[in-house]
Design an enzyme around this catalytic site. Sequence first.
Site, short mmCIF file in Angstrom:
data_model
loop_
_atom_site.label_atom_id
_atom_site.label_comp_id
_atom_site.label_asym_id
_atom_site.label_seq_id
_atom_site.Cartn_x
_atom_site.Cartn_y
_atom_site.Cartn_z
N ASP A 10 -5.50 -18.57 25.87
CA ASP A 10 -6.57 -17.60 26.00
C ASP A 10 -7.55 -17.89 24.85
O ASP A 10 -7.18 -18.58 23.88
CB ASP A 10 -5.95 -16.20 25.86
CG ASP A 10 -6.96 -15.09 25.86
OD1 ASP A 10 -7.83 -15.09 26.75
OD2 ASP A 10 -6.91 -14.24 24.97
N LEU A 11 -8.77 -17.40 24.93
CA LEU A 11 -9.76 -17.70 23.88
C LEU A 11 -9.89 -16.55 22.87
O LEU A 11 -9.47 -16.67 21.71
CB LEU A 11 -11.12 -18.01 24.53
CG LEU A 11 -12.25 -18.40 23.58
CD1 LEU A 11 -11.93 -19.64 22.79
CD2 LEU A 11 -13.55 -18.63 24.39
N ASP A 12 -10.46 -15.43 23.33
CA ASP A 12 -10.69 -14.30 22.43
C ASP A 12 -9.35 -13.71 21.99
O ASP A 12 -8.57 -13.26 22.82
CB ASP A 12 -11.53 -13.24 23.15
CG ASP A 12 -11.72 -11.99 22.32
OD1 ASP A 12 -11.70 -12.09 21.08
OD2 ASP A 12 -11.89 -10.91 22.90
N THR A 18 -13.61 -13.14 18.93
CA THR A 18 -14.93 -12.76 19.42
C THR A 18 -15.01 -11.27 19.75
O THR A 18 -16.10 -10.76 20.04
CB THR A 18 -15.32 -13.60 20.65
OG1 THR A 18 -14.17 -13.79 21.46
CG2 THR A 18 -15.88 -14.94 20.26
N LYS A 46 -10.33 -5.71 25.79
CA LYS A 46 -9.81 -7.05 25.48
C LYS A 46 -9.19 -7.72 26.71
O LYS A 46 -8.34 -7.13 27.37
CB LYS A 46 -8.79 -6.97 24.34
CG LYS A 46 -9.48 -6.67 23.02
CD LYS A 46 -8.55 -6.82 21.83
CE LYS A 46 -9.35 -6.60 20.55
NZ LYS A 46 -8.49 -6.59 19.37
N ARG A 50 -16.54 -8.83 31.90
CA ARG A 50 -17.76 -8.15 31.43
C ARG A 50 -18.11 -6.94 32.31
O ARG A 50 -18.36 -5.85 31.82
CB ARG A 50 -18.92 -9.16 31.44
CG ARG A 50 -20.16 -8.66 30.73
CD ARG A 50 -21.26 -9.70 30.86
NE ARG A 50 -20.79 -11.05 30.57
CZ ARG A 50 -21.41 -12.16 30.94
NH1 ARG A 50 -22.54 -12.10 31.61
NH2 ARG A 50 -20.91 -13.36 30.65
N SER A 115 -9.45 -18.42 30.02
CA SER A 115 -10.15 -17.25 29.45
C SER A 115 -10.93 -16.49 30.51
O SER A 115 -11.42 -17.08 31.46
CB SER A 115 -11.11 -17.75 28.36
OG SER A 115 -12.01 -16.74 28.00
N ALA A 116 -11.07 -15.18 30.30
CA ALA A 116 -11.89 -14.35 31.20
C ALA A 116 -13.38 -14.53 30.91
O ALA A 116 -14.23 -14.14 31.71
CB ALA A 116 -11.51 -12.88 31.03
N LYS A 146 -7.29 -11.20 35.24
CA LYS A 146 -5.93 -10.93 34.74
C LYS A 146 -5.68 -9.43 34.91
O LYS A 146 -6.61 -8.66 34.69
CB LYS A 146 -5.84 -11.28 33.25
CG LYS A 146 -6.19 -12.74 32.93
CD LYS A 146 -6.36 -12.92 31.41
CE LYS A 146 -6.92 -14.30 31.08
NZ LYS A 146 -7.18 -14.49 29.64
N GLU A 170 -1.33 -15.65 24.76
CA GLU A 170 -2.18 -14.50 25.13
C GLU A 170 -2.07 -13.35 24.14
O GLU A 170 -0.98 -13.06 23.66
CB GLU A 170 -1.74 -13.96 26.50
CG GLU A 170 -2.67 -14.25 27.63
CD GLU A 170 -4.02 -13.57 27.57
OE1 GLU A 170 -4.22 -12.66 26.76
OE2 GLU A 170 -4.89 -13.96 28.36
N ASP A 171 -3.21 -12.67 23.90
CA ASP A 171 -3.19 -11.51 23.00
C ASP A 171 -3.31 -10.18 23.75
O ASP A 171 -3.17 -9.13 23.14
CB ASP A 171 -4.34 -11.59 21.98
CG ASP A 171 -5.70 -11.38 22.64
OD1 ASP A 171 -5.96 -12.03 23.67
OD2 ASP A 171 -6.48 -10.55 22.14
P1 B16 Z 1 -17.87 -12.60 28.70
P2 B16 Z 1 -10.50 -13.77 26.76
C1 B16 Z 1 -12.42 -11.96 27.24
O1 B16 Z 1 -12.00 -13.15 26.64
C2 B16 Z 1 -12.62 -10.87 26.19
O2 B16 Z 1 -11.35 -10.54 25.60
C3 B16 Z 1 -13.17 -9.64 26.84
O3 B16 Z 1 -13.36 -8.62 25.88
C4 B16 Z 1 -14.49 -10.00 27.54
O4 B16 Z 1 -15.03 -8.87 28.21
C5 B16 Z 1 -14.23 -11.13 28.54
O5 B16 Z 1 -13.68 -12.24 27.85
C6 B16 Z 1 -15.50 -11.56 29.25
O6 B16 Z 1 -16.36 -12.16 28.34
O7 B16 Z 1 -18.70 -11.37 28.69
O8 B16 Z 1 -18.20 -13.57 27.59
O9 B16 Z 1 -17.83 -13.27 30.04
O10 B16 Z 1 -9.62 -12.91 25.89
O11 B16 Z 1 -10.08 -13.76 28.22
O12 B16 Z 1 -10.70 -15.15 26.21
MG MG Z 2 -7.79 -12.51 24.68
#
Ligand code: B16
Ligand code: MG
Length: 216
Positions: A10-12, A18, A46, A50, A115-116, A146, A170-171
């Site tokens: 996962d990224l964030d 982030t 998290k 979006r 990542s999402a 997810k 994953e967090d």
């Molecule tokens: P974006 P992950 C997620 O990242 C974030 O945890 C989540 O807070 C955010 O809304 C989502 O990405 C979408 O991000 O607006 O940049 O498309 O934890 O799946 O890496």
């Molecule tokens: Mg995450």
Amino acid sequence: MSTIKACIFDLDGVIVDTAVYHYKAWKRLADQLGLSFTEHDNELLKGVSRVRSLEIILELNHVTKTAEEQTELATQKNNWYVDMINQMTPAEILPGAKEFLEACRAAGIKTALGSASKNSSTILAKINMAHLFDAIVDGNHVSKAKPDPEVFLKGAEALGVSPAECVVFEDAIAGVEAAINGGMKVVGIGEPAVLNRANIVVSGLDKMSLELLHSL
Ligand code: B16
Ligand code: MG
């Protein structure tokens, strides 16, 4: 003999934090709309997409917006968010993340991002880590969020490995569930009490080793 052939990250919350930038951008939007939004509320966003994040903020405030208004608001938030992530540097990589990916690759274990976020390529370019991933699957490639396992299954497919040969990092609770739903092992990054469905939980990738990986 371990059967692990790939790691999906996962990224964030795993590679970078982030969430602080997401919070600042959502907070600015909420303030502009006269809505309440706290750091505690931010925890609910998290790992969430979006569009769903905006819906949660509106629901918390018992406010409704039309589909067009929601698109406009999410775009505004993203523009502010992108301004911030464009300033990111490799100094923001979470402890041990780069080293663990390098160790995996040196040991012949494939790596993917799952990542999402629809902004993952910008972030990976800014922190100079894109070259450490054999495959990148993010919010631009999936239709189901997810805890649906789509993002991780697409990662496994791109790497040419079976789900049972993958370990996900994953967090978020929804991310841990997505990995389990996909038939993968999962390392939780965070609190054991929160991520209690993960195979193991560590505080960060600086606590991971190939030995621990192969013990899963
Ligand atoms: P974006 P992950 C997620 O990242 C974030 O945890 C989540 O807070 C955010 O809304 C989502 O990405 C979408 O991000 O607006 O940049 O498309 O934890 O799946 O890496
Ligand atoms: Mg995450």
